[in-house]
Scaffold this active site. Structure first.
Site, mmCIF file in Angstrom:
data_model
loop_
_atom_site.group_PDB
_atom_site.id
_atom_site.type_symbol
_atom_site.label_atom_id
_atom_site.label_comp_id
_atom_site.label_asym_id
_atom_site.label_seq_id
_atom_site.Cartn_x
_atom_site.Cartn_y
_atom_site.Cartn_z
ATOM 1 N N ARG A 138 -17.649 -24.955 -34.513
ATOM 2 C CA ARG A 138 -18.197 -26.326 -34.542
ATOM 3 C C ARG A 138 -18.105 -26.795 -35.997
ATOM 4 O O ARG A 138 -18.533 -26.067 -36.903
ATOM 5 C CB ARG A 138 -19.688 -26.373 -34.116
ATOM 6 C CG ARG A 138 -20.017 -25.943 -32.700
ATOM 7 C CD ARG A 138 -19.699 -26.942 -31.602
ATOM 8 N NE ARG A 138 -20.208 -28.300 -31.734
ATOM 9 C CZ ARG A 138 -21.406 -28.725 -31.305
ATOM 10 N NH1 ARG A 138 -22.281 -27.883 -30.763
ATOM 11 N NH2 ARG A 138 -21.748 -29.990 -31.435
ATOM 12 N N ARG A 189 -26.617 -24.331 -28.688
ATOM 13 C CA ARG A 189 -26.396 -25.541 -29.478
ATOM 14 C C ARG A 189 -27.651 -25.848 -30.286
ATOM 15 O O ARG A 189 -28.693 -25.219 -30.112
ATOM 16 C CB ARG A 189 -25.941 -26.731 -28.637
ATOM 17 C CG ARG A 189 -26.485 -26.925 -27.262
ATOM 18 C CD ARG A 189 -27.958 -27.206 -27.202
ATOM 19 N NE ARG A 189 -28.350 -28.355 -27.998
ATOM 20 C CZ ARG A 189 -29.599 -28.602 -28.375
ATOM 21 N NH1 ARG A 189 -30.589 -27.771 -28.018
ATOM 22 N NH2 ARG A 189 -29.907 -29.643 -29.088
ATOM 23 N N LYS A 231 -26.854 -35.961 -34.223
ATOM 24 C CA LYS A 231 -26.292 -36.326 -32.917
ATOM 25 C C LYS A 231 -25.952 -37.808 -32.839
ATOM 26 O O LYS A 231 -26.744 -38.653 -33.270
ATOM 27 C CB LYS A 231 -27.315 -35.966 -31.836
ATOM 28 C CG LYS A 231 -26.897 -36.266 -30.410
ATOM 29 C CD LYS A 231 -25.571 -35.638 -30.027
ATOM 30 C CE LYS A 231 -25.566 -34.136 -30.230
ATOM 31 N NZ LYS A 231 -24.202 -33.559 -30.258
ATOM 32 N N ASP A 250 -28.012 -32.259 -38.544
ATOM 33 C CA ASP A 250 -27.002 -31.202 -38.544
ATOM 34 C C ASP A 250 -26.478 -30.928 -39.951
ATOM 35 O O ASP A 250 -25.994 -29.843 -40.238
ATOM 36 C CB ASP A 250 -25.853 -31.550 -37.602
ATOM 37 C CG ASP A 250 -26.302 -31.436 -36.151
ATOM 38 O OD1 ASP A 250 -26.909 -32.395 -35.644
ATOM 39 O OD2 ASP A 250 -26.081 -30.367 -35.553
#
Lengths: 389, 389
Positions: A111, A68, A274, A263
């Site tokens: 993802r 991750r 996040k 991200d």
């Protein structure tokens, strides 16, 4: 191992000494057709590796968050394309290309929020598209994956050097310890080495500037545990808190600056990161504390503008909220029920911090203001790399 | 049971049916010298009672958060003063008064932030101060504790009725389900019955207005579990989320209004409440969502002005962050290690939401604006009750 085995978490116990220092992934030295990664689901309770032999393994490892972090996902996906090329080696050219493009779709779909993933996969596809043999597929995919890995490492080190100057300035003004709040994990575990948000902190620590890092646990997955583990390995002083404490820490003046990762960053500077990042940005602004976002260029997405409207926010399984990984204190870990009953759960994995709350971006090319003009110039800078897409 | 027994958590298993419906505490019908309370450390995994026979039991139950929530702490402390009077019954008048004042100090020191605690204890002391026999101490302490209990119940029901009008208005404007975000637990478990922040929600549900409640887990103690349990018992639709999700829910327009409770409200309207409340207030303001604070008058503290400077924020044990209570899914619960390693932990239990972020207060006397003028008038209203102190 097969994807199913990844799911069962049959990872190989290892010791920290056995892992190349502070590195999340590497090609198996005994078998160059396998990728080895740290299984981040086991950390910080246990340090173990996963051996990924197929692109399906890679997809599963990303979905299950064994791997991750924006950068780490991108680089792992690049190696996933290499594994796909290896799997397709004995097929006809046409069959091989079909397998490779199908693999690319699976990887990109694993993802939805981090842009590094599609960036790395698209770069692989563009490099492979016009090749004339499966031998060339394998060779090119390996070359591109190696390049992306190296760029990630070099980029993170540069982010560290640029961010160091911000921390140094605070230290010189203040004359004492610099207190930095971060969120989630944007350290070396989220990349290949070094990290984004933690890179300036490591650089400051190495330069002898006293720092203390406030680490929020980052429920539901508690990636703050990864950050605390990293900082502990590196000997950087840190304090662990519940996520809810960040407002109190900021209002009590305990934090000099905030540094988080990202991200995806839109053309005007909206930041998907996040879930919980937005709350910290609001609290930093309300208390006049600078809020920095550290990101490699691969996280910038010039094709989006309004982050809240255009960035898909991944909704993950409620079990991430209702269950926790706990330890008996003697090495045995297990998943335990934390939220009993049949309560409906909502579990968005990200939120969007509007550009106006971002003091600046810390990138490998330097510090960039969080406004469209600066970012446009910045986007211009990176167009040569993007033009190949 | 002794305080030590409370510490060991030796509470009596019970069934929901055995507890007077939706009530946190009651005098033991078989022994009027004992107080029975729901042991909230076991919920929602198990419903059990604690039997408190001495003021030391009460202090321990409050410290250990077997009893928690601003109102519930205040009422329990009022009964703690009654138990102290019973314990002092055979002493001389002077010895008894010394024991009672010492007990008062212990009770007030058991939790520092909620003002209801010192409010209830002070009211008892004032009622007992001039009495001439230990018989009178016992009789008066019982009378005052009963009064405070009844006022709490009646006050919460009135808060529900006033808050209902706010929800009704949103429902009439919107024409569909009203989505309400809350934090921590300010339901009947935090009072004697009904609650503060949940009271308007219960009232709306009873009035047939469709509501959905977003319940943040409220780490580290996860009192969101108590709220989810309450709502489940009452059949009110609700969604459980990690604390970090509140910003995302608000920015995606999923929330029509926020209602939280309070542990202490200053004369200008600053609100000390469970840590994380401030972050939700900031996110509500940033997204133009009304932010209401429900409180009984006993939570108002006219002797403080600047909440950030004047309200002591309780720092609790790091173990609340590093350990979690988990279940094996079959009724057995235990404390498990969630944060391994020797990481330093900071665990502030409250934060302060500045008055300017509060849309209004919902009290038993009606809706009060969050500004000093309105609150001064409000404080004037309550001066007759306070003048006895």
């Amino acid at each position: 191992v097969s994807a199913a085995e990844v799911n069962r978490g049959e990872s190989v116990p290892t010791s920290f000494q056995a892992v190349p220092f502070s590195r999340t992934l590497w090609i198996d030295p005994d078998d160059p057709t396998r990728l080895r990664v740290i299984d981040q689901r086991q950390l910080p309770h246990a340090l173990s590796e996963l051996v990924l032999g197929t692109v399906e393994d890679v997809v599963e490892a990303i979905k299950e968050m064994a791997v991750r972090g924006a950068g780490c996902i991108g680089v792992t996906a690049a190696w996933g394309m290499y594994l796909a090329a290896l799997q397709a080696h004995t097929l006809t050219l046409e069959e091989a290309w079909t397998f490779i493009t199908d693999s690319a779709n699976s990887l990109v779909g694993s993802r939805p929020t981090a842009v590094n993933l599609s960036w790395a996969v698209t770069r692989q596809l563009n490099a492979l598209r016009d090749l004339q043999s499966t031998d060339e597929f394998v060779a090119a995919a390996k070359e591109v994956a190696t390049e992306i890995t190296q760029e990630d490492i070099v980029g993170c080190r540069k982010i560290g050097r640029h961010g160091l100057e911000i921390i140094r300035e605070v230290h010189e003004r203040k004359g004492s310890e610099v207190n930095i709040l971060t969120h989630c994990n944007a350290g070396w575990l989220a990349f290949v080495e070094y990290g984004s948000a933690l890179a300036p902190i490591y650089a400051a620590h190495e330069a002898g500037i006293p720092v203390r890092v406030y680490v929020g646990e980052s429920r539901p997955r508690s990636q703050g545990l990864l950050t605390a583990w990293e900082l502990q390995q590196a000997g950087v002083p840190h304090v662990y808190t519940a996520d809810n404490a960040s407002g109190n820490l900021l209002q009590e003046g305990k934090v000099d600056l905030v540094i988080v990762g990202a991200d995806r960053v839109t053309s005007r500077g909206d930041v998907a990161n996040k879930v919980g990042t937005y709350l910290r940005a609001l609290a930093a602004r309300a208390n006049d504390v600078p809020f920095y976002v550290a990101m490699p260029i691969s996280t910038f997405d010039p094709d989006t503008f309004d982050g809240l409207v255009e960035i898909p926010i991944e909704e993950r399984e409620g079990e991430e909220v209702t269950h926790v990984v706990v330890s008996d204190g003697e090495g045995a870990i297990r998943k335990a029920l934390y939220v009993p009953g049949r309560t409906e759960v909502s579990n968005p994995a990200f939120d969007v911090t509007p550009a106006e709350l971002v003091s600046a971006f810390i990138t490998e090319r330097g510090i960039v203001s969080a406004n469209e003009l600066s970012l446009k110039a910045f986007a211009g800078h990176i167009s040569p790399e993007r033009s190949s897409e």
